[in-house]
Scaffold this motif. Structure first.
Motif, PDB file in Angstrom:
ATOM      1  N   ASN A 136      -4.049  -0.792  -1.735  1.00 32.29           N
ATOM      2  CA  ASN A 136      -5.414  -0.919  -1.216  1.00 32.29           C
ATOM      3  C   ASN A 136      -6.111   0.428  -1.083  1.00 32.29           C
ATOM      4  O   ASN A 136      -7.339   0.491  -1.063  1.00 32.29           O
ATOM      5  N   ASP A 137      -5.341   1.491  -0.946  1.00 35.64           N
ATOM      6  CA  ASP A 137      -5.892   2.834  -0.794  1.00 35.64           C
ATOM      7  C   ASP A 137      -6.284   3.377  -2.162  1.00 35.64           C
ATOM      8  O   ASP A 137      -5.439   3.542  -3.041  1.00 35.64           O
ATOM      9  N   ASP A 138      -7.573   3.668  -2.350  1.00 35.23           N
ATOM     10  CA  ASP A 138      -8.044   4.167  -3.636  1.00 35.23           C
ATOM     11  C   ASP A 138      -7.386   5.494  -4.016  1.00 35.23           C
ATOM     12  O   ASP A 138      -7.213   5.792  -5.202  1.00 35.23           O
ATOM     13  N   GLN A 156      -4.197   4.926  -6.054  1.00 38.69           N
ATOM     14  CA  GLN A 156      -4.284   3.981  -7.152  1.00 38.69           C
ATOM     15  C   GLN A 156      -3.796   4.575  -8.464  1.00 38.69           C
ATOM     16  O   GLN A 156      -3.720   5.789  -8.644  1.00 38.69           O
ATOM     17  N   ASN A 211       0.821  -1.211   0.000  1.00 39.95           N
ATOM     18  CA  ASN A 211       0.000   0.000   0.000  1.00 39.95           C
ATOM     19  C   ASN A 211       0.858   1.266   0.000  1.00 39.95           C
ATOM     20  O   ASN A 211       0.495   2.284   0.608  1.00 39.95           O
TER      21      ASN A 211
END
Length: 267
Positions: free
Chosen positions: A209-211, A214, A129
């Protein structure tokens, strides 16, 4: 060549035209072989506005994220791989043929095979992440080392020996003679690396995992959901993501072609 160019360009033209169509019009003329297939009947910029200013999917943030990662990886690849290629091409050290053969053998291993080991390694390092998981593993390119090594090998050794006799260190020879002679190859590798990271999808999807962190290709895929796929937005987002690559290639195409075709030093 003209036929090949047309086949290559037509999908891009259709994508741009589709990004300017309302969703209802997108498939209405998809099977018609006339001018309406490529010219929107009711052109609109609504798709671009909805993509760029979407609060749930901040597309400009995704572009910035991807740009940071792609530029960082490209810079690292050019530095690390050029030094490794120079060592394989011009320096003498024990076991060089064996080490180079081991490097080349890595080219036959599919990237999918290394996904799980790389993921576990990123987990052990605590890099999941984070952009570090995207940048550091991509800093080494076996193909990049091979490409630059072949180019460096064609540089006459007499030039390097003359520089060494004049008192230049290995670092000075590398920075002042080898790198300036290899500008086309460096630009070629840089373009290929930047494009590969700009279009990266699977690895960012796995480790991030963090939008908000991304990448752009994962963001484009988010327009497809259980409620349906908004193809107009996908085409608009794809057009936006393609524009920087096309602009960069058109600006550097002369060096790219030289890097592909040249295998030595001219003049």
């Amino acid at each position: 060549m003209t036929a090949i160019a047309v086949v290559s360009i037509v999908p891009i033209v259709w994508m741009i035209a589709g990004s300017l169509r309302p969703y209802q019009e997108l498939f209405k003329y998809a099977t018609s072989l006339n001018v309406r297939l490529f010219v929107p009947v009711e052109p609109t910029l609504a798709n671009y506005r909805e993509v760029i200013w979407d609060d749930r999917n901040p597309f400009l943030r995704y572009i910035g994220n991807t740009l940071i990662v792609a530029v960082s990886v490209t810079a690292l690849v050019l530095v690390v791989n050029s030094m490794a290629a120079f060592a394989f091409a011009k320096l003498r050290f024990k076991g060089k043929p064996i080490v180079f053969a081991l490097f080349m053998s890595a080219m036959i291993i599919p990237a999918e095979v290394t996904l799980v080991p790389n993921y576990l390694l990123m987990h052990d390092f605590g890099w999941l992440n984070s952009y570090t998981a995207l940048i550091v593993p991509s800093a080494l390119s076996v193909f990049g080392i091979f490409l630059l090594r072949q180019f460096f090998a064609e540089i006459p050794g007499e030039i390097l020996e003359a520089a060494r006799i004049d008192g230049a260190s290995v670092t000075r020879v590398f920075a002042s003679i080898v790198l300036p002679a290899a500008v086309p190859a460096m630009i070629t590798l840089g373009l290929m690396t930047f494009l590969g990271n700009w279009d990266s999808y699977l690895w960012p999807l796995i480790v991030l995992n963090d939008d908000k962190k991304q990448m752009i290709q994962v963001a484009i895929a988010s327009f497809s959901s259980l409620e349906g796929t908004d193809w107009s937005k996908i085409l608009a987002a794809s057009t936006i993501s393609t524009a920087p690559i096309l602009a960069l290639f058109l600006f550097l195409q002369r060096y790219y072609i030289q890097g592909i075709t040249m295998s030595g030093v001219k003049g």
